[in-house]
Each structure stands twice: as C-alpha cells, then as structure tokens.
Write an enzyme that holds these catalytic residues in place. Structure first.
Site, PDB file in Angstrom:
ATOM      1  CG  MET A  81      15.676  12.523  28.924  1.00  0.00           C
ATOM      2  SD  MET A  81      16.395  13.583  29.926  1.00  0.00           S
ATOM      3  CE  MET A  81      15.250  14.964  29.406  1.00  0.00           C
ATOM      4  CG  HIS A  82      16.839  14.756  24.348  1.00  0.00           C
ATOM      5  ND1 HIS A  82      16.155  15.906  24.947  1.00  0.00           N
ATOM      6  CD2 HIS A  82      17.833  14.330  25.256  1.00  0.00           C
ATOM      7  CE1 HIS A  82      17.010  16.140  26.109  1.00  0.00           C
ATOM      8  NE2 HIS A  82      18.015  15.105  26.302  1.00  0.00           N
ATOM      9  CG  ASP A 241      17.197   8.812  30.643  1.00  0.00           C
ATOM     10  OD1 ASP A 241      17.185  10.052  30.685  1.00  0.00           O
ATOM     11  OD2 ASP A 241      17.914   8.239  30.003  1.00  0.00           O
TER      12      ASP A 241
END
Ligand SMILES: Nc1ncnc2c1ncn2[C@@H]1O[C@H](COP(=O)(O)OP(=O)(O)O)[C@@H](O)[C@H]1O
Ligand SMILES: O=C(CO)[C@@H](O)[C@H](O)COP(=O)(O)O
Length: 500
Positions: A81-82, A241
């Site tokens: 992520m991110h 995820d």
C-alpha cells in the site's frame, strides 16, 4: 473447473499464484527484487524491477502449471500500500517509487494538518491521520524537494495499479488502495476534492477509482505473447495487500479479526460502517468487499523485531526453531523483561517516527532466551494495543485469525492467545494476499457469486489455541507496565533523534 490467478506485488518480491476454483493451489512462484535506502529513513524501489519480475512469475506459473490458458478465467492483483509511482505524460517513471516504509515526509505530514485545519478536519475529509508512509505526503515531498521532477508528473499510481496498467494498457485504481493515499473520501469512495484543493494537488494526476471486483481491463496481445496468458483474459481491479489478506483469511464479515505477524504487524477488523477513530490512532480503509470497510492498526516492526534479534543479537547464526526453543524455555512474562518494539518508529498506537526500541527491566538473571521471548511478547502487546482500540470503537472482535510468518511459531500462537486473553484460530490456507487476489478475480469474473460463497467453500479453521488463564492474568499486569513505558520515555525520543 475454472482457474484463477492472484499476483501480490509485495515489498520483498512478487508472488504469482494459480488456484483452481475449489481453492486448490496449482502453482506458486515468487521473484525477489531489491529495496534501496539511499539515505537513512528512505525506502525506494524501481518499478521496472516489479514489472520484470511480474513477467517472469506469470510466465513460469503458466508454464509450470500446464493449465490451458483459456481455463484461466480471471487475474487480479494485490499490492504493497501507499507506495508512490510518479509518471510523466508518456507513462515513464520520473524517479524511483517512494515506499510505504519510507519516513522522510514528517514535515509534509505537518503541512497536511496545517492546511487541512487540524486532525479533526482531516479525519472528516479522509477518515485517517497524516502518517509518513501514506501517499499524499510523498506527493508534497516531491513538490518541495524535487520541483523539476514534480513538474513532469502527470499521474501518480500505486504499485499494483502500475503493474495492471502494463498488463492491460488501462489506467485505474480501486477503493481499497486509493483509501491509503490519504486523498480518498473513504465514506463516499471518491477523491476528496476539498482536501486536494487545500493541498494544492491537482485531481488530474490521480487515476479513476473503481471497485475492487470491477473488471479493469484485459490482457493485451503483446502481454499474451510475452507470458503465455490468453489475450482478452479479464484483469480484475484487486486490492491493497491488507484488504486482499483479509479476503484470503475470510475476514469478510463483522466480528472477524485478522492478526498478522509479517515484517510489519497488522490487526484488522471488518467494519460494516465507516466510523473513523476521532483521535486518528487507527486506519479506516475501504475493503475489497464492496461497500465494506476495515479498521486497522499497523506496527512497523513485528517480525522485523524478531529478525533483528536473529541477525543482530545472534549474528544470524541461529534458525527460527532454535530461537523458539530458547524462548519457550523461559516463563511467560520473561521474568520481568519488557520490550518496546519501536525499532524504526511506530504507527499504531503511537504515530511517532522517532520512537525506538526499549528493553526495560534488565537484570543479572536474564539470559538469551529472555531477550528473545520478551521481543515476541512486546510485539504481541503492541498488537493488543490495536485490538483494544478496535474494541473501543464498538467493532466486534469475536474471532481472531492469525496469519503471517510469526503465526507459524507454536510459541507465538500461545503468546497471542494469552496476551489477547482470547482464542486464536489458524487457517487451512496460508497463501496470504495473493490468495485473496485470486478470490477477488473469481468474484469479479463471475466464477463465484460473491465473497461469502467463495469463503464458505474454501477457507476453514484448522486449529484453535485457547488462552491459559494463569498466563492471561500475569500478562494483563505486564501489559499495564508496557502501556506506561512509551509515555514515560516519549520526550526523550525527540531529543535522541536530534543527536542521530
Ligand atoms: N518459525 C518462526 N517463528 C517465529 N517467527 C517467524 C518464524 N518464521 C517466520 N517468522 C517471522 O515472520 C516474518 C516473515 O513473515 P511473512 O508473513 O513472510 O512476512 P512478509 O510478507 O512481510 O515478508 C519474519 O520477519 C520472521 O520474524
Ligand atoms: O503500510 C502498510 C499498510 O498500511 C503495509 O501493510 C504495507 O502494505 C505492507 O506491505 P508488505 O510488507 O506486506 O509488502
């Protein structure tokens, strides 16, 4: 029988998994790629490495399985992520991707609070606090520090969305990953026009947002030729995820909680309503299950703390089994040795990039086993912090399902049951987010009617571990001490950071 493919673009590597619609694993391949740390606190990867590894794992899964490509009814993706992929107008990367674990953006997080008008307003806009790992502060960092690169940016994508673009030629993100950018109105599933305006970020650089189970494109001829997949195979949007991990662990109804001890530590619970923690200690993100959410706490160094012991205290000359043996020989509570697992700062419950690890209560009687066991206990106390915060939000936590490398340890399973004071469940399938992505592919491609059908058919509890009453009582007392330690040393962390 239909086949489904799940890809997980992780931090250490990519995994491709081919399953039969009954959940049986047909083939699994992983390919590692490097992580670069050009400066302390920075973490970067080259998106070209992800793509090269993607082509390799897909080709080898298709080849190894011997499955007729037309039998693969859908592919979907899970991703770290991110992490931010900055692209120019020709869809070429402008600079290496800045990852979720990178902590260079403290100043930009403060800017976000200032421009949004404080935590309360920020939470109203996007349901989450500003944390160094999230995407929005990375965009602002680029603007502040690399203006020439920023000028070139015409699109910002998340890792799995970048890979999906290469597979299909289509540009999208989906709700569960978009939620981790800090730019999505999590309640309404659309970019927050208000916050974008306040941060002076153009909405033009963000992709359209669809649902996780939507078809985002199809395998192009070029990619079919390169991988052995069939041209036109549907590629379903997929998820972050943690959302995919949740789907793969059956966390698709309120009351179920996933506790993961991987490199990082995650406690997440399905939530039927998007109610954010007003103090911003927990993340509230959109689930891959349409119109559902999850509340999540993230510890930055869970398994990582255990690996630190392995590598740095034991010179990496010891294996996990021996570490577990030494720790198991010590009584619950490590004879009063308490560990704070903040080796690289912390997210939940203390959003503090300066926090560091502490061994508290060292005495002459403590031996190697104590130093190992107290790390396992300290990490689990940290996970309990998140669990308590979830409960305090009124979210039910009736069934805890443990996953990740740490949950392979019988000792750690028992420590979790004893510290949480609750039964821990293990699952028949331990394939992580790639498996969740394959199930998302199945729902998106119409192989399963919905997630509930897939879950009830495939995911089973294989083992239950009950708490030992006497240990629960002892750990409750130690947990009080654990909780008091961070506030006691907090101010010194800031001072210490100025010296390093
Ligand atoms: N037998 C074991 N006992 C205790 N911890 C373990 C064991 N095996 C793996 N781990 C822990 O699990 C972590 C890796 O978990 P994994 O779920 O594979 O993480 P990730 O996907 O983040 O790489 C390691 O950091 C290690 O500390
Ligand atoms: O930042 C978060 C969640 O908010 C992390 O959970 C990353 O998404 C982890 O990626 P992996 O370590 O599993 O690759």
């Amino acid at each position: 029988m239909a086949y489904l493919m799940g890809l997980d673009i992780g931090t250490s590597g990519i995994k491709a998994l081919l399953i039969k619609e009954d959940g049986q694993i047909v083939s699994s391949q992983t390919e590692k790629y490097p992580l670069h740390t050009p400066q302390a606190g920075w973490a970067e990867q080259n998106p070209a490495d992800w793509w090269e590894a993607t082509l390799k794992v897909i080709s080898s899964v298709v080849k190894d399985s011997g499955v007729e490509p037309a039998g693969i009814k859908g592919i979907s993706l899970s991703g770290q992520m991110h992490s931010s992929v900055f692209l120019n107008k020709d869809m070429k990367v402008v600079r290496p991707a800045i990852l979720w674990s990178d902590t260079r953006t403290s100043r930009q997080c403060q800017q976000i609070y200032d421009r949004a008008g404080g935590l309360e307003n920020l939470i109203n806009y996007v349901s989450n606090p500003a944390l160094e790992g999230f995407t929005a502060p990375k965009i602002l960092w680029l603007k502040d520090n690399e203006p020439a690169n920023y000028q070139q940016v015409s699109l910002v994508l998340l890792p799995k969305d970048y890979i999906r673009y290469h597979l299909t030629g289509e540009i999208f993100t989906e709700v569960s990953d978009a939620a981790g950018t800090l730019l999505l109105n999590v309640k309404e599933k659309k970019w927050s026009a208000e916050l974008l305006k306040k941060l002076d970020i153009s909405p033009e650089i963000l992709p359209p947002v669809i649902d996780s189970i939507d078809i985002a494109g199809r395998i192009s001829k070029n990619i079919a030729d390169k991988t052995g997949l069939k041209q036109g195979t549907p590629v379903i949007a997929g998820g972050a995820d943690n959302a995919c991990g949740a789907v793969g662990s059956g966390i698709i109804q309120e009351g179920r909680v996933m506790v993961s001890i991987g490199t990082s530590g995650v406690v997440m619970a399905q939530a039927n309503k998007p109610t954010a923690d007003k103090q911003g200690r927990m993340h509230l993100f959109n689930h891959a299950v349409p119109d559902n959410w999850y509340m999540m706490g993230v510890m930055l160094s869970a398994g990582m703390s255990f690996n630190w012991v392995k590598e740095k205290l034991f010179d990496d000359t010891i294996d996990y089994d021996r570490l577990n043996q030494l720790a198991a020989a010590v009584e619950p509570g490590s004879d009063g040795l308490v560990f704070l697992p903040y080796l690289y700062g912390e997210r939940t419950p203390h959003a503090d990039a300066n926090a560091r690890g502490v061994y508290f209560g060292i005495s002459g009687k403590h031996e190697q086993g104590h130093f190992i066991r107290s790390v396992m206990e300290g990490v689990t106390f940290g996970l309990r912090d998140s669990l308590e915060l979830i409960k305090a939000q009124g979210i039910k936590t009736e069934e805890i399902r443990a996953i990740g490398g740490g949950a392979k340890s019988q000792l750690w399973q028992q420590i979790m049951a004893d510290i949480f004071g609750q039964e821990i469940c293990l699952l028949n399938i331990e394939e992580g987010p790639a498996f969740g992505a394959a199930l998302i592919a199945g729902v998106g491609a119409g192989v399963y009617d919905n997630f509930a059908t897939a879950e009830s058919r495939i995911i089973k509890i294989s083992k239950r571990i009950s708490p030992v009453e006497e240990n629960v009582a002892h750990y409750n007392k130690l947990y009080n001490i654990y909780q008091n330690l961070y506030p006691a040393v907090k101010d010194n962390y800031r001072e210490l950071s100025k010296l390093n």
